[in-house]
Design a protein around this motif. Sequence first.
Motif, PDB file in Angstrom:
ATOM      1  N   ARG A  27       1.841  78.225  44.389  1.00  0.00           N
ATOM      2  CA  ARG A  27       3.054  77.478  44.049  1.00  0.00           C
ATOM      3  C   ARG A  27       4.096  77.486  45.157  1.00  0.00           C
ATOM      4  O   ARG A  27       5.061  76.713  45.090  1.00  0.00           O
ATOM      5  CB  ARG A  27       3.699  78.113  42.806  1.00  0.00           C
ATOM      6  N   GLY A  28       3.940  78.383  46.133  1.00  0.00           N
ATOM      7  CA  GLY A  28       5.005  78.613  47.101  1.00  0.00           C
ATOM      8  C   GLY A  28       5.911  79.723  46.602  1.00  0.00           C
ATOM      9  O   GLY A  28       6.212  79.810  45.407  1.00  0.00           O
ATOM     10  N   TYR A  29       6.371  80.560  47.510  1.00  0.00           N
ATOM     11  CA  TYR A  29       7.177  81.720  47.116  1.00  0.00           C
ATOM     12  C   TYR A  29       8.440  81.303  46.378  1.00  0.00           C
ATOM     13  O   TYR A  29       8.736  81.816  45.304  1.00  0.00           O
ATOM     14  CB  TYR A  29       7.544  82.543  48.364  1.00  0.00           C
ATOM     15  N   GLU A  30       9.172  80.365  46.935  1.00  0.00           N
ATOM     16  CA  GLU A  30      10.449  79.965  46.336  1.00  0.00           C
ATOM     17  C   GLU A  30      10.256  79.275  44.999  1.00  0.00           C
ATOM     18  O   GLU A  30      11.066  79.426  44.101  1.00  0.00           O
ATOM     19  CB  GLU A  30      11.209  79.030  47.284  1.00  0.00           C
ATOM     20  N   ALA A  31       9.188  78.525  44.879  1.00  0.00           N
ATOM     21  CA  ALA A  31       8.959  77.765  43.650  1.00  0.00           C
ATOM     22  C   ALA A  31       8.386  78.636  42.538  1.00  0.00           C
ATOM     23  O   ALA A  31       8.297  78.198  41.395  1.00  0.00           O
ATOM     24  CB  ALA A  31       8.027  76.585  43.931  1.00  0.00           C
ATOM     25  N   THR A  32       7.997  79.849  42.864  1.00  0.00           N
ATOM     26  CA  THR A  32       7.434  80.746  41.855  1.00  0.00           C
ATOM     27  C   THR A  32       8.548  81.545  41.188  1.00  0.00           C
ATOM     28  O   THR A  32       9.329  82.201  41.859  1.00  0.00           O
ATOM     29  CB  THR A  32       6.431  81.725  42.497  1.00  0.00           C
TER      30      THR A  32
ATOM     31  N   GLY B  28      12.902  75.678  54.036  1.00  0.00           N
ATOM     32  CA  GLY B  28      11.852  75.459  53.051  1.00  0.00           C
ATOM     33  C   GLY B  28      12.328  74.455  52.018  1.00  0.00           C
ATOM     34  O   GLY B  28      13.496  74.476  51.615  1.00  0.00           O
ATOM     35  N   TYR B  29      11.461  73.581  51.578  1.00  0.00           N
ATOM     36  CA  TYR B  29      11.850  72.521  50.648  1.00  0.00           C
ATOM     37  C   TYR B  29      12.427  73.087  49.352  1.00  0.00           C
ATOM     38  O   TYR B  29      13.492  72.677  48.897  1.00  0.00           O
ATOM     39  CB  TYR B  29      10.641  71.636  50.337  1.00  0.00           C
ATOM     40  N   GLU B  30      11.724  74.036  48.756  1.00  0.00           N
ATOM     41  CA  GLU B  30      12.154  74.567  47.464  1.00  0.00           C
ATOM     42  C   GLU B  30      13.454  75.351  47.574  1.00  0.00           C
ATOM     43  O   GLU B  30      14.270  75.326  46.665  1.00  0.00           O
ATOM     44  CB  GLU B  30      11.060  75.485  46.875  1.00  0.00           C
ATOM     45  N   ALA B  31      13.628  76.027  48.709  1.00  0.00           N
ATOM     46  CA  ALA B  31      14.822  76.866  48.877  1.00  0.00           C
ATOM     47  C   ALA B  31      16.048  76.045  49.269  1.00  0.00           C
ATOM     48  O   ALA B  31      17.154  76.573  49.295  1.00  0.00           O
ATOM     49  CB  ALA B  31      14.557  77.941  49.930  1.00  0.00           C
ATOM     50  N   THR B  32      15.859  74.772  49.569  1.00  0.00           N
ATOM     51  CA  THR B  32      16.979  73.925  49.962  1.00  0.00           C
ATOM     52  C   THR B  32      17.594  73.264  48.742  1.00  0.00           C
ATOM     53  O   THR B  32      16.897  72.616  47.964  1.00  0.00           O
ATOM     54  CB  THR B  32      16.507  72.833  50.947  1.00  0.00           C
ATOM     55  N   SER B  33      18.879  73.440  48.562  1.00  0.00           N
ATOM     56  CA  SER B  33      19.572  72.797  47.436  1.00  0.00           C
ATOM     57  C   SER B  33      20.201  71.487  47.906  1.00  0.00           C
ATOM     58  O   SER B  33      20.431  71.273  49.100  1.00  0.00           O
ATOM     59  CB  SER B  33      20.657  73.720  46.885  1.00  0.00           C
ATOM     60  N   MET B  34      20.468  70.612  46.956  1.00  0.00           N
ATOM     61  CA  MET B  34      21.133  69.352  47.277  1.00  0.00           C
ATOM     62  C   MET B  34      22.503  69.624  47.909  1.00  0.00           C
ATOM     63  O   MET B  34      22.968  68.866  48.756  1.00  0.00           O
ATOM     64  CB  MET B  34      21.278  68.508  46.017  1.00  0.00           C
ATOM     65  N   GLU B  35      23.117  70.697  47.503  1.00  0.00           N
ATOM     66  CA  GLU B  35      24.377  71.136  48.122  1.00  0.00           C
ATOM     67  C   GLU B  35      24.181  71.410  49.613  1.00  0.00           C
ATOM     68  O   GLU B  35      24.988  70.985  50.443  1.00  0.00           O
ATOM     69  CB  GLU B  35      24.853  72.417  47.411  1.00  0.00           C
ATOM     70  N   VAL B 106       6.121  65.513  60.389  1.00  0.00           N
ATOM     71  CA  VAL B 106       4.772  66.064  60.237  1.00  0.00           C
ATOM     72  C   VAL B 106       4.827  67.526  59.792  1.00  0.00           C
ATOM     73  O   VAL B 106       4.007  67.967  58.994  1.00  0.00           O
ATOM     74  CB  VAL B 106       3.967  65.914  61.542  1.00  0.00           C
ATOM     75  N   THR B 107       5.803  68.254  60.301  1.00  0.00           N
ATOM     76  CA  THR B 107       5.969  69.642  59.869  1.00  0.00           C
ATOM     77  C   THR B 107       6.128  69.709  58.355  1.00  0.00           C
ATOM     78  O   THR B 107       5.477  70.507  57.675  1.00  0.00           O
ATOM     79  CB  THR B 107       7.197  70.271  60.548  1.00  0.00           C
ATOM     80  N   LEU B 108       7.001  68.851  57.845  1.00  0.00           N
ATOM     81  CA  LEU B 108       7.214  68.816  56.393  1.00  0.00           C
ATOM     82  C   LEU B 108       5.921  68.499  55.663  1.00  0.00           C
ATOM     83  O   LEU B 108       5.552  69.163  54.687  1.00  0.00           O
ATOM     84  CB  LEU B 108       8.282  67.768  56.068  1.00  0.00           C
ATOM     85  N   LEU B 109       5.200  67.485  56.161  1.00  0.00           N
ATOM     86  CA  LEU B 109       3.943  67.085  55.526  1.00  0.00           C
ATOM     87  C   LEU B 109       2.953  68.244  55.458  1.00  0.00           C
ATOM     88  O   LEU B 109       2.321  68.485  54.422  1.00  0.00           O
ATOM     89  CB  LEU B 109       3.317  65.927  56.305  1.00  0.00           C
ATOM     90  N   LEU B 110       2.843  68.977  56.553  1.00  0.00           N
ATOM     91  CA  LEU B 110       1.814  70.023  56.629  1.00  0.00           C
ATOM     92  C   LEU B 110       2.134  71.223  55.736  1.00  0.00           C
ATOM     93  O   LEU B 110       1.297  72.073  55.523  1.00  0.00           O
ATOM     94  CB  LEU B 110       1.631  70.474  58.079  1.00  0.00           C
ATOM     95  N   ARG B 111       3.350  71.270  55.221  1.00  0.00           N
ATOM     96  CA  ARG B 111       3.703  72.406  54.345  1.00  0.00           C
ATOM     97  C   ARG B 111       3.627  72.056  52.874  1.00  0.00           C
ATOM     98  O   ARG B 111       3.876  72.905  52.017  1.00  0.00           O
ATOM     99  CB  ARG B 111       5.109  72.891  54.692  1.00  0.00           C
ATOM    100  N   VAL B 112       3.316  70.805  52.588  1.00  0.00           N
ATOM    101  CA  VAL B 112       3.241  70.366  51.190  1.00  0.00           C
ATOM    102  C   VAL B 112       2.062  71.023  50.477  1.00  0.00           C
ATOM    103  O   VAL B 112       0.969  71.120  51.039  1.00  0.00           O
ATOM    104  CB  VAL B 112       3.118  68.829  51.145  1.00  0.00           C
TER     105      VAL B 112
END
Lengths: 200, 200
Positions: A27-32, B28-35, B106-112
């Motif tokens: 799930r990814g660390y942050e998403a877990t 990290g995508y999940e750790a980033t808030s809209m804020e 591409v960096t973002l893509l490869l971490r999905v």
Amino acid sequence: MPDGRGRPPRYSRDELLEKVVTVFNERGYEATSMEDLARATGLNKSSFYHHFNGKEELLGLGVGRALDALAAVLAEPAACSGPPARRLEHVVRRTAEVLVAELPFVTLLLRVRGNTEVEREALGRRRDLDARVADMVRAAADAGDIRPDIDPRLATRLLFGMVNSITEWYRPDLRPTAGPAVVDAVVTLAMHGLSTRSAQ
Amino acid sequence: MPDGRGRPPRYSRDELLEKVVTVFNERGYEATSMEDLARATGLNKSSFYHHFNGKEELLGLGVGRALDALAAVLAEPAACSGPPARRLEHVVRRTAEVLVAELPFVTLLLRVRGNTEVEREALGRRRDLDARVADMVRAAADAGDIRPDIDPRLATRLLFGMVNSITEWYRPDLRPTAGPAVVDAVVTLAMHGLSTRSAQ
DNA sequence: GTCTATATGTTGATAGAC
DNA sequence: GTCTATCAACATATAGAC
């Protein structure tokens, strides 16, 4: 897939950690969430907190295990003496083997980005290991055993980029016996490349 | 580093997206808030929502740009005709060039990882591209141009594991002119390996 | 297009009964 | 060691004034 209702036999702390790290990777660390981890181990969230202090501690334990295993490779006798090119090939092979053997833990380590103190310390330890390998590549280039036309640091990064990519696609649950073939392929491609007509 | 108070000149939608993707990669995508995203673009959170519908849309736009660029490589004439080994080398080189040129995307893509529908669709598109490259590797092996002792799928994964690792360490802001050297090193190492004495 | 204010849900973590 | 109940903080997202 157990979802916590068919109560699994009850895990040891190490088994718990392995399960946790696997969920982190899926799930990814942050998403877990801690709730996710509790459910995956068949425990209530509060029961889970009885075994571990918190999410960041779990991350530290997970990446710590990977770092210990990787550091052990560089401490092996064959990595410390002999011609640089031989030492390098040994480290490449053994690192690939460690990736296969400790896959979930190394996978977690390689995804750490440095958001928290625990992550930054892990990145620091990893940087130290990388620097020691880069020295080995430099020595092998000086000895004329590997091509001199590529900067040693760049070569190190690409080399271990290939090795580390194992964590991106190798699934031991799907192909449990493929490990040795993967390791051999990594060493062969790293040293000799893809082409059959290998001159410069 | 602008923090939103020294109001930056005001960004276009594309510039906004590039900034967003960079923050996704840093935190990290999940750790980033809209804020976080709003602050990084010098906007209020609500103002930011005026430009984009939400976080997942931003992810989709970011990985979409990467996938379009990578798909374009496979559509180039030199990737579609000629001896398989030549086509493969062309794709390796051009893919590396696209990584350098479109690095944050591409960096973002490869971490999905496939947590959401947007991510799963991106993974699907990526799998399609990988399969077409694997066919190319297979054809090159059949033609005798690359070593036959490594399974084509495995070779493809390791090869592009090395290419994709560029996103793990290349920082164009620190070394803006290193791009061509990186691309050359990738192609050389991929085809001919590290060793100077390259037989089998 | 930008802002303040706020609705609504989820998170990591704890208190305390059994 | 396990649970139920709960909290304070923070998340995404929206309403509506200017």
